[in-house]
Every structure is written in structure tokens, then in C-alpha cells.
Scaffold this motif. Structure first.
Motif, PDB file in Angstrom:
ATOM      1  N   TYR A   1     -24.768  12.031 -28.887  1.00 40.77           N
ATOM      2  CA  TYR A   1     -26.108  11.482 -28.659  1.00 40.77           C
ATOM      3  C   TYR A   1     -27.070  11.826 -29.793  1.00 40.77           C
ATOM      4  O   TYR A   1     -27.888  10.999 -30.204  1.00 40.77           O
TER       5      TYR A   1
ATOM      6  N   ILE B   1     -27.054   4.140 -23.664  1.00 40.96           N
ATOM      7  CA  ILE B   1     -26.831   5.371 -22.911  1.00 40.96           C
ATOM      8  C   ILE B   1     -27.528   5.247 -21.561  1.00 40.96           C
ATOM      9  O   ILE B   1     -28.644   4.714 -21.470  1.00 40.96           O
TER      10      ILE B   1
ATOM     11  N   ASP C   1     -21.192   3.465 -25.415  1.00 40.47           N
ATOM     12  CA  ASP C   1     -21.158   4.843 -24.916  1.00 40.47           C
ATOM     13  C   ASP C   1     -19.901   5.129 -24.098  1.00 40.47           C
ATOM     14  O   ASP C   1     -19.400   6.253 -24.104  1.00 40.47           O
TER      15      ASP C   1
ATOM     16  N   ARG D   1     -28.250  10.584 -20.287  1.00 37.71           N
ATOM     17  CA  ARG D   1     -29.214  11.086 -21.282  1.00 37.71           C
ATOM     18  C   ARG D   1     -29.907  12.354 -20.795  1.00 37.71           C
ATOM     19  O   ARG D   1     -30.041  13.333 -21.543  1.00 37.71           O
TER      20      ARG D   1
END
Length: 315
Positions: A85, A99, A56, A104
Motif C-alpha cells: 500500500y 483498495i 489489489d 486500508r
């Protein structure tokens, strides 16, 4: 290749290589890595990903860089994070496998229509390294602006996922360090310069003095003199910032700075991505081991991104 393109390429690959070095051993303890140090790029491990797979950290770095190939637009940056995402945009190998919680939650708020500037939590507990790890491309957009504008834009871009002042200051310090590297200054001179420049500027903004004081090790001490056991490498933003500066100041080349970051343990990929971004800028793309570059996922795409960002920034 222009000097600007070389610098952008060095920064993007610097982040991605550091990230990929750390992915297989993320969450491994320092004690484990003392006994089994990472010395080369390898794969599988924590996420069972092939060698050269970035996480990420780099994906979101590239999402930001991608947005900056157009006119600066917070909404576009946020949309790219959502695309990453939800649609694997700029994922290394077609899937998102890592993540952070705050990231998130912020991306889910963005997807529901929250304004990007307000999507990131401002709670003190939401000070993971999720904005610091992906902030470096912003350097090339703000490098010629006055310090007040550099700060305000950095604050907005951090706040897409991390809105607390501690995360904002961390991103600001990191980009100010990177800006001085761009100007060709010695890393120790930069460190000393920022010990005056950063507090003077932050104090002019009436920021809570307690928050500024949390940065005292960087702003009042010499972190390069600290022993390894005094450096933390968790996912807390201040730990990540201190660790990355420590790795940069206590080594003299790209390879050693990123391996040192990985071998601190815990949040190995992010510490190495953050350190690797600065080390890439400082030492240059040509100093990154070719054997590592050969394994890196999407290296042609990253090269193309660097070219497109150069075209935009240089126009």
C-alpha cells in the motif's frame, strides 16, 4: 516441473488472470454486461489501466505468497501488505489503484504498530471480500495440517485485515474447497462433502449459530441449481464466496468460469479472482488461454514467485 509447483503456479495465475479480466469493468452493472459481455482480456475502462493489469486482489495474494516463501510469520505478512500500500510492492504496474476501505484501515493500523492478528476490524459491517480475495496461497502452508490447525491459521491470516467470524468462515470454506481440489476430487463431490464437514467442525467451536446459518445456501442447498438472478456479486464476502462457487460449479473450464464471474457485474475483478483461483487449481495452468497470459503484467515475476514458494513448501 513438479506437481506441487504446477499447482502453485496454477493457483497464482488463476487468481491474477481472473482479476485482470475484471479490472476494466469493475462497478459495471449486470445489465450493462448482459448487453456488452466481456469475452476477452482487454484494458483501460474503469481504472484506465492497460490490458493484463491486476489489482489489489492479486497484489495482496502475491504479498501473502511472498511471505510464505519464508517461515510462517504473521508480522511478515502484515509488513508485506504495508509495503504494497505504501511502497507499491507487488503492484502490477508500479502504482496501487484499488483498495477496500476495511483493508486500508487495517493496513494503516498495521503501519502504526498494531499486532497483525488484531489489525482487522471485527465489526459486522466490515465483511467485505478483502481477506477472501487474497487467502489462496495459505492453502499450500496448511494443506497437511489437522482441520483445527487449518482453521486457526486461516483465522489469523484473515484477521490481518478482516477479523469478523463471517470473513473467517468464508476463507475457511474456500481453502477447504481448494484443499479437496488439490487431492484430485470432483468438484461436486467436494461441494457435498463440505456440507457435512464444515458445519460439523464449526458447531464444535461454539460459534454463534446465526453466523453459521448465513452460509445455508452453500451448506444446505445446491447453489449450482440457482439462476443467475439469484446470485449476488457485490463486495460482501458471502456474496463473493457464493458467486465464485456458483461460477465453478456451473462451468467446465477455466475460461468460462472466470468470464462468467466477470459478467455478473459489480465487484468483477474480485469475484473473478476468487473463482479463478479455484478454477486454476481445478483445471490447471495449461488451460488458461495463452492470449490472456501474454498480456498479464509481471508474469515472469509471478512464475518466479511460484518457484520460490514451491522450494519453501517442498523443503
Amino acid at each position: 516441473m513438479t506437481d506441487l509447483q504446477y499447482k502453485i503456479k496454477s493457483a497464482l495465475f488463476g487468481v491474477a488472470i481472473g482479476d485482470a479480466l475484471g479490472v476494466p469493468v469493475e462497478f459495471k452493472s449486470r445489465e450493462y454486461l448482459d448487453q456488452n459481455p466481456v469475452t476477452e482480456m482487454f484494458g483501460y475502462g474503469t481504472y484506465n489501466q492497460p490490458p493484463g493489469t491486476f489489482s489489489d486482489d492479486s497484489s495482496m495474494t502475491f504479498c501473502l505468497a511472498e511471505a510464505l516463501t519464508h517461515d510462517f510469520d504473521l508480522t511478515r505478512i502484515g509488513e508485506n501488505f504495508v509495503k504494497w500500500y505504501h511502497e507499491n510492492f507487488w503492484a502490477a504496474r508500479g502504482e496501487v489503484f484499488d483498495i477496500g476501505i476495511a483493508t486500508r484501515e487495517a493496513i494503516n493500523r498495521l503501519a502504526r504498530g498494531e499486532q497483525p492478528e488484531f489489525a482487522g476490524s471485527i465489526h459486522p459491517s466490515s465483511n467485505g471480500n478483502g481477506s477472501l480475495m487474497r487467502i489462496l496461497p495459505l492453502l499450500f502452508h496448511i494443506k497437511d495440517l489437522p482441520i483445527s490447525e487449518r482453521y486457526e491459521i486461516t483465522k489469523k491470516v484473515s484477521s490481518i485485515t478482516h477479523g469478523h467470524i463471517r470473513s473467517v468462515i468464508s476463507c475457511f470454506y474456500y481453502l477447504e474447497f481448494a484443499k479437496e481440489i488439490l487431492l484430485g476430487r470432483n468438484k461436486f463431490e467436494i461441494y457435498k462433502k463440505l456440507q457435512t464437514q464444515i458445519p460439523d467442525f464449526l458447531n464444535s467451536l461454539s460459534i454463534n449459530p446465526h453466523e453459521i446459518a448465513l452460509f445455508d445456501r452453500l451448506l444446505k442447498e445446491d447453489v449450482s441449481e440457482l439462476e443467475k438472478n439469484a446470485i449476488s456479486s457485490s463486495g460482501y464476502v458471502l456474496h463473493s464466496l457464493e458467486a465464485s462457487i456458483w461460477c465453478l460449479l456451473t462451468t467446465d473450464n477455466y475460461k468460462d468460469s472466470t468470464l462468467k464471474a466477470v459478467n455478473l457485474g459489480e465487484d468483477t475483478d474480485t469475484t473473478a479472482a476468487i473463482a479463478g483461483g479455484l478454477a486454476g487449481l481445478l483445471y490447471g495452468f495449461d488451460t488458461i488461454p495463452n492470449s490472456w497470459l501474454e498480456l498479464l503484467a509481471r508474469k515472469d515475476d509471478i512464475e518466479d514467485l511460484a518457484e520460490r514458494l514451491t522450494t519453501k513448501i517442498g523443503s
